[in-house]
Motif scaffolding. Sequence first.
Motif, PDB file in Angstrom:
ATOM      1  N   ALA A 219       0.824  -1.206   0.000  1.00  0.00           N
ATOM      2  CA  ALA A 219       0.000   0.000   0.000  1.00  0.00           C
ATOM      3  C   ALA A 219       0.854   1.250   0.000  1.00  0.00           C
ATOM      4  CB  ALA A 219      -0.936  -0.010   1.199  1.00  0.00           C
ATOM      5  N   ALA A 220       0.187   2.392  -0.033  1.00  0.00           N
ATOM      6  CA  ALA A 220       0.871   3.680   0.010  1.00  0.00           C
ATOM      7  C   ALA A 220       1.274   3.988   1.448  1.00  0.00           C
ATOM      8  CB  ALA A 220      -0.042   4.760  -0.554  1.00  0.00           C
ATOM      9  N   LEU A 221       1.568   5.240   1.730  1.00  0.00           N
ATOM     10  CA  LEU A 221       2.028   5.635   3.053  1.00  0.00           C
ATOM     11  C   LEU A 221       0.990   5.351   4.125  1.00  0.00           C
ATOM     12  CD1 LEU A 221       3.629   9.084   2.197  1.00  0.00           C
ATOM     13  CD2 LEU A 221       4.797   6.912   2.496  1.00  0.00           C
ATOM     14  N   ALA A 222       1.471   5.169   5.359  1.00  0.00           N
ATOM     15  CA  ALA A 222       0.628   5.030   6.540  1.00  0.00           C
ATOM     16  C   ALA A 222      -0.270   3.801   6.476  1.00  0.00           C
ATOM     17  CB  ALA A 222      -0.217   6.295   6.745  1.00  0.00           C
ATOM     18  N   SER A 223       0.261   2.690   5.990  1.00  0.00           N
ATOM     19  CA  SER A 223      -0.498   1.444   5.960  1.00  0.00           C
ATOM     20  C   SER A 223      -0.256   0.681   7.258  1.00  0.00           C
ATOM     21  CB  SER A 223      -0.078   0.591   4.769  1.00  0.00           C
ATOM     22  OG  SER A 223       1.213   0.039   4.983  1.00  0.00           O
ATOM     23  N   ALA A 224      -0.788  -0.533   7.330  1.00  0.00           N
ATOM     24  CA  ALA A 224      -0.596  -1.369   8.521  1.00  0.00           C
ATOM     25  C   ALA A 224       0.869  -1.731   8.731  1.00  0.00           C
ATOM     26  CB  ALA A 224      -1.441  -2.630   8.401  1.00  0.00           C
ATOM     27  N   ALA A 225       1.670  -1.732   7.679  1.00  0.00           N
ATOM     28  CA  ALA A 225       3.081  -2.128   7.798  1.00  0.00           C
ATOM     29  C   ALA A 225       3.831  -1.226   8.777  1.00  0.00           C
ATOM     30  CB  ALA A 225       3.751  -2.093   6.423  1.00  0.00           C
ATOM     31  N   GLY A 226       3.539   0.066   8.763  1.00  0.00           N
ATOM     32  CA  GLY A 226       4.195   0.973   9.697  1.00  0.00           C
ATOM     33  C   GLY A 226       3.836   0.668  11.138  1.00  0.00           C
TER      34      GLY A 226
END
Length: 411
Positions: A219-226
């Motif tokens: 995904a783009a910025l600020a997804s669950a990965a962060g």
Amino acid sequence: MKPVVVVGAGAAGLGAALRLARAGCPVQVIDGAAGATSLSCGAVDATPWEDGDTALRMDGEALRLLEELGLYRLGGAVLATTAGILRGAAGADRAMLDVKALPRGAVLVPRVEHSGWDGGTLARSWSDTEMARACGLTFTAVDATILRFREERGLCDADIAARHDDGARLGWLGERLREALGRSGRCVGVILPPWLGVEGPQAEALSERVGLPCGEALAALASAAGRRFERVRDRALSRAGAAVRRGWVRRVAASPWTVELEDGEAIEASAVVLAAGGLVGGGIAYDPSEAAAGGEVPEGARPVFRMTMAAPGTLGARGRPLELPGSLFGVPPESIAWPFANDPLMDRVGLLVDASGAVQGAPGGLVACGDLVADRPRTWLEAWRSGVRAGGTLCAMLLGRENVDLHDARG
């Protein structure tokens, strides 16, 4: 020994803190706010991904510490993005689906009513890429009920991801996907929105329930990965015995090293790691002279970038200090930023350091790493690698040996 203070808790700050803590140094991490790592998408790159270089170049210490986090799968991957393309990466969050690892065939893409996911368009776009054709993959959109409650249609990805930390909810999702697979014909994998956990990546657990490889799109910025990084970071720092203090740093001073916070607290340190990030992370600000002038003529010219904390060292780019602009009103913004400039200043500006990470012109005991350093790629793996290197530099200074066994302080 006074603590080593690490200013910043992104990839660079975490790498430095773990390197120091595992060697036996007391560590105090100052975490101001979410930075570039917390906004990251889940891919880990050594160079800008557009370069197509997915090689993993990392020394043993940095690699061992990264593997111990347990969050990332390393060794090269091909990821499907929510922008509709496939792209390579040196590694990725374990929640991501590595389409390169799939056998040739069709990948199921759920078609679901959510504001951030258009399964039909994404399936067509991914299928129409050279990389998909090279991998022998097609992407097939299928109607699937994977949102359990109506109000989830408007929730952000990370909030839905948090619900899938619950085993019962993950099991429900697996049942719905098996139903969709039964309607779609033979598939080799399932690609989902970035919803597979916040406390940790749930892709492997879901794959076991479904019986096929399942994973997220990038995904783009600020997804669950962060958010997953933040949870893993906090657990890793706790295990290593590093203290964490929330706050903003106003000033770093030498003789002795002192880190002053905005609330007035002053922390004495044996050494300091500056890992506060660059323009995205908040360690550097774009601040041309006209910004403070309002409608008046500026009093004088100044460099267009500055550190957001007072600290020894010099901001520069291309190996030399920043120059004063020829105009009181600075320089045209388009002259320092992509896509208007090749090799733009905005991508290079940072603290000037030597090969070990020591800040040039500063007394011994001050190192910098990550996006705060000039002339280095603004990538996840570069930030991590430079953080571990900076931590090693201080280990050599404080403990008198460079090759500290990372297992020394684990017990």
